[in-house]
Motif scaffolding. Structure first.
Motif, mmCIF file in Angstrom:
data_model
loop_
_atom_site.group_PDB
_atom_site.id
_atom_site.type_symbol
_atom_site.label_atom_id
_atom_site.label_comp_id
_atom_site.label_asym_id
_atom_site.label_seq_id
_atom_site.Cartn_x
_atom_site.Cartn_y
_atom_site.Cartn_z
ATOM 1 N N HIS A 21 0.828 -1.205 0.000
ATOM 2 C CA HIS A 21 0.000 0.000 0.000
ATOM 3 C C HIS A 21 0.867 1.262 0.000
ATOM 4 N N HIS A 23 1.179 5.345 -2.279
ATOM 5 C CA HIS A 23 0.488 6.253 -3.202
ATOM 6 C C HIS A 23 1.490 6.785 -4.210
ATOM 7 N N GLU A 118 -8.217 2.302 -0.861
ATOM 8 C CA GLU A 118 -8.735 2.275 0.451
ATOM 9 C C GLU A 118 -10.146 2.838 0.522
ATOM 10 N N HIS A 201 -5.429 -1.597 6.363
ATOM 11 C CA HIS A 201 -4.194 -0.917 5.972
ATOM 12 C C HIS A 201 -3.709 -0.019 7.109
HETATM 13 ZN ZN LIG Z 1 -3.118 5.223 2.021
#
Ligand SMILES: [Zn+2]
Length: 302
Positions: A21, A23, A118, A201
């Motif tokens: 996870h 970005h 998410e 997460h």
């Molecule tokens: Zn995140």
């Protein structure tokens, strides 16, 4: 200002890892942008020992950025998200249109993404009952619309801190220390979602949930910041190794620095943190967390 002493051994040379996870790409930090370019971050990740990279969108803008970035790349996939912050902060005049676009993408392109998320609830960012109810309503809606797609879910779960309670409704269950955890579990139960399909997460506790959720079959993701910050570390100390994966959530959650400076290759610091806490070798944690990620996302690695 004194630098905090870190007691955990550094990640070992040659360690393999998966960041489940992050970005990348993401709108760059507005101030103080010290990050390498997106391409460099991707390249360094595999050079440092990453075996597959999973990035995450949170709204329509980041979804479009990710689709462009993925075009000429391999060993990378993404999780398609509509974050609770997106629910709370998207301007009213844009919300309906973007939501519709996102839902259409989710329904029409399941082969293009690995997971949904998410998604979830964040009562730090939503402090009034109205805003909290809106997040709950949207989260339910997403599960309802997508449950038949049989995709894994990536949850963003943030309980309200003690001082973040809703002042107009001080007795409400949402204010509790685990109010968001409770609400999420309740909703997953209503829709009969198998815990094995669900990852929390950046799992943040409270601590007793670390063991409980792991026993129920949920997957918990440990952030790179667990290396330098005991708060992020201790919540998974009683979770089974079979239920843990590693992430960076970059560009935030750096192993020991503050600010928007984290990169996906720092997932190895989460491996080091788990190994220290569970008193096992980094190599074992590396093997387990990679296996767990492969199983959960259905990855095919050569
Ligand atoms: Zn995140």
């Amino acid at each position: 200002m004194s630098k905090k002493r870190i007691i955990i051994p550094e990640p070992e040379e040659g360690l393999k890892f998966i960041d489940v996870h992050c970005h990348l790409p993401f709108p760059r930090p507005k101030k103080n942008d010290k990050l390498p370019s997106d391409e460099e971050q991707y390249y360094n990740y595999f050079k440092d020992g990453g075996v597959f990279l999973i990035t995450s969108s949170i709204d329509m803008n980041t979804l479009k950025m990710i689709l462009r970035f993925l075009k000429d790349k391999d060993k990378i996939g993404f999780s398609c998200g509509w974050a609770p912050q997106t629910v709370t902060y998207t301007p009213k005049n844009k919300y309906d249109q973007e939501w519709k676009e996102w839902i259409d993408f989710i329904k029409e392109n399941p082969e293009r993404y690995l997971a949904i998320g998410e998604i979830g609830l964040d009562f730090h960012h939503a402090r009034t009952l109205d805003k909290r109810n809106k997040q709950v309503e949207v989260f339910k809606k997403i599960i309802e619309i997508t449950e038949d797609l049989q995709k894994p879910y990536i949850l963003h779960v943030r309980n309200a801190a003690e001082h973040e309670y809703d002042r107009d409704n001080p007795k409400h269950r949402y204010n509790k220390r685990d109010g968001v955890n409770q609400e999420i579990l309740k909703i997953l139960k209503i829709y009969n979602i198998d815990p094995k399909r669900v990852m929390w997460h950046c799992f943040s506790g409270p601590e007793q949930y670390g063991m409980n959720l792991s026993k129920q079959g949920f997957l918990l993701s440990v952030p790179s910041s667990a290396y330098g910050n005991n708060r992020w570390r201790k919540v998974t100390r009683n979770a089974s190794l079979d239920s843990l994966v590693t992430e960076t959530d970059s560009y935030y959650q750096h192993p020991f620095l503050r600010g928007p400076v984290n990169v996906p290759s720092n997932a190895k610091y989460a491996v080091a943190a788990i190994a220290y806490l569970h008193k096992v070798s980094q190599e074992l944690v590396s093997k387990k967390t990679i296996e767990n990620a492969i199983r959960f996302f259905g990855l095919e690695l050569e």
